[in-house]
Motif scaffolding. Structure first.
Motif, PDB file in Angstrom:
ATOM      1  N   ILE A 168      59.225  50.207  29.743  1.00 28.88           N
ATOM      2  CA  ILE A 168      59.197  49.149  30.195  1.00 28.88           C
ATOM      3  C   ILE A 168      60.353  48.063  29.067  1.00 28.88           C
ATOM      4  O   ILE A 168      61.145  47.560  28.943  1.00 28.88           O
ATOM      5  CB  ILE A 168      58.021  48.307  30.452  1.00 28.88           C
ATOM      6  CG1 ILE A 168      57.894  48.809  31.915  1.00 28.88           C
ATOM      7  CG2 ILE A 168      58.099  47.079  30.741  1.00 28.88           C
ATOM      8  CD1 ILE A 168      58.342  49.218  32.840  1.00 28.88           C
ATOM      9  N   SER A 169      59.014  48.335  28.075  1.00 29.18           N
ATOM     10  CA  SER A 169      60.337  48.045  26.853  1.00 29.18           C
ATOM     11  C   SER A 169      61.521  48.607  26.037  1.00 29.18           C
ATOM     12  O   SER A 169      62.327  47.514  25.909  1.00 29.18           O
ATOM     13  CB  SER A 169      58.740  47.976  25.483  1.00 29.18           C
ATOM     14  OG  SER A 169      59.439  47.409  24.584  1.00 29.18           O
ATOM     15  N   MET A 170      61.864  49.097  26.458  1.00 31.07           N
ATOM     16  CA  MET A 170      62.935  50.286  26.345  1.00 31.07           C
ATOM     17  C   MET A 170      63.968  49.351  27.180  1.00 31.07           C
ATOM     18  O   MET A 170      65.258  48.682  26.720  1.00 31.07           O
ATOM     19  CB  MET A 170      63.074  51.358  25.941  1.00 31.07           C
ATOM     20  CG  MET A 170      62.703  52.328  25.056  1.00 31.07           C
ATOM     21  SD  MET A 170      61.750  54.003  25.031  1.00 31.07           S
ATOM     22  CE  MET A 170      63.701  54.839  25.124  1.00 31.07           C
ATOM     23  N   ALA A 171      63.633  49.495  28.128  1.00 33.69           N
ATOM     24  CA  ALA A 171      64.665  49.164  29.415  1.00 33.69           C
ATOM     25  C   ALA A 171      64.424  47.423  29.357  1.00 33.69           C
ATOM     26  O   ALA A 171      65.961  47.105  29.858  1.00 33.69           O
ATOM     27  CB  ALA A 171      64.212  48.930  30.746  1.00 33.69           C
ATOM     28  N   LEU A 172      63.871  46.612  28.665  1.00 37.74           N
ATOM     29  CA  LEU A 172      63.613  44.844  28.498  1.00 37.74           C
ATOM     30  C   LEU A 172      64.654  45.090  27.451  1.00 37.74           C
ATOM     31  O   LEU A 172      65.558  43.689  27.197  1.00 37.74           O
ATOM     32  CB  LEU A 172      63.063  44.240  28.642  1.00 37.74           C
ATOM     33  CG  LEU A 172      62.052  44.439  29.551  1.00 37.74           C
ATOM     34  CD1 LEU A 172      60.594  43.675  29.772  1.00 37.74           C
ATOM     35  CD2 LEU A 172      62.845  43.917  31.618  1.00 37.74           C
ATOM     36  N   ARG A 173      65.055  45.907  26.790  1.00 36.49           N
ATOM     37  CA  ARG A 173      65.869  45.732  24.911  1.00 36.49           C
ATOM     38  C   ARG A 173      67.498  46.740  25.643  1.00 36.49           C
ATOM     39  O   ARG A 173      67.668  46.727  24.467  1.00 36.49           O
ATOM     40  CB  ARG A 173      65.478  46.120  24.351  1.00 36.49           C
ATOM     41  CG  ARG A 173      64.110  45.144  24.028  1.00 36.49           C
ATOM     42  CD  ARG A 173      63.664  46.135  22.610  1.00 36.49           C
ATOM     43  NE  ARG A 173      62.424  47.234  22.612  1.00 36.49           N
ATOM     44  CZ  ARG A 173      63.029  48.498  21.995  1.00 36.49           C
ATOM     45  NH1 ARG A 173      63.384  48.737  21.310  1.00 36.49           N
ATOM     46  NH2 ARG A 173      61.721  49.716  22.299  1.00 36.49           N
ATOM     47  N   ASN A 174      67.327  47.603  26.926  1.00 39.97           N
ATOM     48  CA  ASN A 174      69.002  47.652  27.449  1.00 39.97           C
ATOM     49  C   ASN A 174      68.587  48.564  26.166  1.00 39.97           C
ATOM     50  O   ASN A 174      70.062  48.883  25.427  1.00 39.97           O
ATOM     51  CB  ASN A 174      70.176  47.119  26.729  1.00 39.97           C
ATOM     52  CG  ASN A 174      69.650  45.996  28.118  1.00 39.97           C
ATOM     53  OD1 ASN A 174      70.209  45.718  28.880  1.00 39.97           O
ATOM     54  ND2 ASN A 174      69.542  44.215  27.821  1.00 39.97           N
ATOM     55  N   HIS A 175      67.691  49.484  25.468  1.00 41.42           N
ATOM     56  CA  HIS A 175      68.279  50.917  25.148  1.00 41.42           C
ATOM     57  C   HIS A 175      68.919  51.897  25.619  1.00 41.42           C
ATOM     58  O   HIS A 175      68.612  52.173  26.423  1.00 41.42           O
ATOM     59  CB  HIS A 175      66.360  51.227  25.171  1.00 41.42           C
ATOM     60  CG  HIS A 175      66.324  52.232  23.492  1.00 41.42           C
ATOM     61  ND1 HIS A 175      67.111  53.705  23.567  1.00 41.42           N
ATOM     62  CD2 HIS A 175      65.427  52.339  22.350  1.00 41.42           C
ATOM     63  CE1 HIS A 175      66.945  54.227  22.381  1.00 41.42           C
ATOM     64  NE2 HIS A 175      65.914  52.945  21.843  1.00 41.42           N
TER      65      HIS A 175
END
Length: 351
Positions: A21-28
């Motif tokens: 989730i964190s990666m997705a919200l940071r456009n990883h």
């Protein structure tokens, strides 16, 4: 007061790990675009808003001294080529974590390659001092290479990611390989399996001071002797073909009849495909080195990004306290893995 939506709330509803989730919200960039879009849409639907206090703090740290250049840190590697370590998912992610955390703390990370044929270690030492670099992250030393850098350690604060060079005794940050393989083993036990095998190249265990085999052998003490399967340590090449030969794999499998195999895809999948074996019909499978939390295979995600972040945090603490030179009592910080459920490990236990 209305409850703030957290990453954990989104993870629970989406069915992903909070790290994803964190990666997705940071456009990883390491996440598939479809996964990123799906998670971001769900977060919007749930009313997720980033914490404004945290955002303000980050913005303050970045902008409070706009004319001041970020303090430099050196990321020192020794691979066969300058960027060869980037072909390893773990080493690439160590670096990504270090760079991201350094930026948050007001530092920048410059890369130095100890294998540069045009620069001696003494010359690199001069360059570091001339540029005002006092913090070193020693990372990504090629398997089979254990050369200690010839640097003036009494002029630097230093940390090391992983175990090489072994003669360099500084604060070390690493994945917790022992607990990772024990986590995999006990997940197999809890699912009802007893004949649990493991396949890995010998160099992979050597590279981490035999932490993999130590964790597995300790876990086998929970089983009767007749169910303890010897580790299949094959002679792979660190920078070449890492897969076990089909004949060696099948000989080991037929002799010990594992119900579940713990390994990593590059080590075994070519042999499994060649033999036309089916997972989980022929045996269950745990990948103890997943490179994404989105995997449909059961296994352990290593949180390598956090290793890089911790390296910067510990180094920054030394710099702030003016702790220069080799520490009298070097410490080792271990980062545990995260278990990911998957269809490759069906539950044998009757509920």
């Amino acid at each position: 007061m209305e409850k703030r939506i957290t990453l954990a709330d989104i993870a629970e509803k989406a069915g992903y790990h909070p790290t994803t989730i964190s990666m997705a919200l940071r456009n990883h960039p390491r996440l598939p675009a479809a996964t990123t879009e799906k998670i971001q849409a769900l977060a919007k639907e749930m009313g997720y808003r980033p914490d404004p206090a945290l955002g303000a703090l980050v913005a303050y740290r970045r902008n409070s001294s706009p004319k001041q250049q970020a303090a430099p840190l050196a990321y020192v590697t020794y691979w066969d080529t300058e960027w060869g370590w980037k072909t390893s998912d773990a080493h690439l992610t160590f670096h990504e974590g270090a760079v991201a955390r350094a930026e948050q703390l007001g530092y920048k990370v410059d890369h130095f390659w100890l294998g540069n044929p045009d620069l001696s270690h003494e010359r690199i030492n001069e360059i570091l001092l001339t540029r005002g670099i006092r913090g070193l992250i020693i990372a990504s030393h090629m398997p089979g290479s254990d050369r200690e850098p010839s640097l003036e350690w009494d002029k630097f604060s230093s940390v090391k990611i992983d175990f090489f060079p072994t003669a360099l005794h500084v604060h070390t940050i690493s994945n917790d390989q022992r607990s990772i393989i024990q986590l995999a083993f006990h997940k197999a036990l809890n699912a009802g399996y007893r004949r649990i095998g493991c396949v890995m190249p010998r160099w992979w265990d050597d590279y981490v001071n035999h932490a993999w085999s130590a964790g597995l052998l300790a876990s086998q003490l929970y089983l009767p002797e007749e169910d303890r399967i010897p580790i299949c340590l094959f002679e792979g090449k660190p920078l070449g073909d890492q897969c076990i030969s089909t004949s060696e794999f099948e000989k080991w499998r037929q002799e010990y009849q594992p119900e579940v195999i713990i390994s990593s895809a590059p080590f075994v999948m070519n042999a499994i495909d060649t033999l036309q074996l089916r997972i989980p019909e022929d045996f269950a499978y745990i990948d103890f080195f997943l490179i994404t939390t989105e995997s449909k295979t059961a296994g352990v995600y290593h949180n390598c990004e956090r290793v890089g972040e911790l390296a910067v945090e510990i180094l920054a603490g030394q710099l702030q306290q003016n702790q220069i030179g080799l520490p009298e009592y070097p410490t080792v910080t271990k980062v545990e893995g995260t278990w990911i459920d998957g269809a490759s490990l069906p539950n044998k236990v009757k509920v």
